[in-house]
Enzyme design. Structure first.
Site, PDB file in Angstrom:
ATOM      1  CB  CYS A   2      18.429 -16.377   4.252  1.00  0.00           C
ATOM      2  SG  CYS A   2      18.621 -17.158   2.757  1.00  0.00           S
ATOM      3  CD  GLU A 103      19.757 -20.929   7.600  1.00  0.00           C
ATOM      4  OE1 GLU A 103      20.741 -20.754   8.494  1.00  0.00           O
ATOM      5  OE2 GLU A 103      19.249 -19.749   7.298  1.00  0.00           O
TER       6      GLU A 103
END
Length: 242
Positions: A2, A103
């Site tokens: 993340c 992402e």
């Protein structure tokens, strides 16, 4: 992993969902929170309270604070035993309130960001750990790390796990999303599931490459690209197109 997230929901909504005692009245919405920046986390301090910590965990005994630049994530499978994280895992847990995370899909030399969020567009909790670091004697605290009048720097990291069916076409890892019923147990140090979040509640779509620069932090970062491919429940999956 993340590497970016959003805290763009109203703080009143976040306070209600997380049972916060109070919230600062001057917190702006964040659309592209990046490592080394300050972000809001929730800690149990005789009640749930919102605190501003720097993203990138500096272990309490670290001689050099630059290690925090590399410790923005901790693998859920090993955080309890790795020296950098095990003390925080046992005693210093937090919730990171977000309403989305990013992402990147690799398209040749280009990196295309995707935004992942709940279909209801509601805030949710990521499992985090925090630490308090004091510079060793003779080591000056870099100016960029000063958060307040104290010489203690507070930092955090986000736990990750295997990606679910929504995230895995873009990345093999995702942050640990805690079910609301698990938040109390996580903060209390209990053994709670740190597993992929059920995919049916989530959606994803391509967003502007503006996200690639941490200096960009406005609503353009979370707007779907024209002709963006949306992902939802597994029945909607397909090859990446567009």
């Amino acid at each position: 992993m993340c590497g970016r997230f959003t805290q763009s929901c109203s703080w009143e909504e976040t306070a209600e969902l997380f049972g916060l005692e109070e919230i600062p009245d001057d917190l702006p919405p964040r659309y592209n929170v990046a490592p080394t920046q300050l972000a809001a986390v929730v800690r149990n301090e005789g009640g749930r309270r919102l605190r501003m910590l720097r993203w990138g965990l500096i272990p309490s005994g670290a001689p050099d604070p630059s290690i925090g630049n590399r410790l923005i994530n901790a693998r859920a499978e090993t955080a309890g035993v790795r020296p950098s994280f095990r003390n925080a895992f046992r005693a210093r847990r937090c919730l990171v309130p977000v309403d989305g995370f990013f992402e990147w899909e690799r398209l040749g030399r280009r990196r295309q960001p995707w935004l992942f969020r709940m279909r209801e567009r509601s805030p949710f909790a990521l499992a985090g750990l925090y630490e308090r670091w004091r510079a060793p004697l003779g080591i000056a605290v870099p100016r960029a790390l000063h958060v307040g009048p104290s010489d203690i720097v507070e930092t955090f990291t986000i736990l990750t796990t295997d990606a679910n069916e929504v995230v895995v076409p873009v990345h093999e890892r995702m942050p640990v999303i805690l079910h609301p019923s698990a938040c109390d147990g996580w903060l209390a140090g209990e053994d709670v599931p740190l597993e992929p979040f059920p995919p049916d509640a989530m959606e994803a779509f391509r967003v502007s490459p503006l996200v690639n620069s941490p200096t960009n932090d406005d609503r353009r970062c979370i707007q779907p690209l024209a002709n963006a491919v949306e992902r939802g429940p597994p029945s909607l999956f397909g090859a990446l197109t567009g």
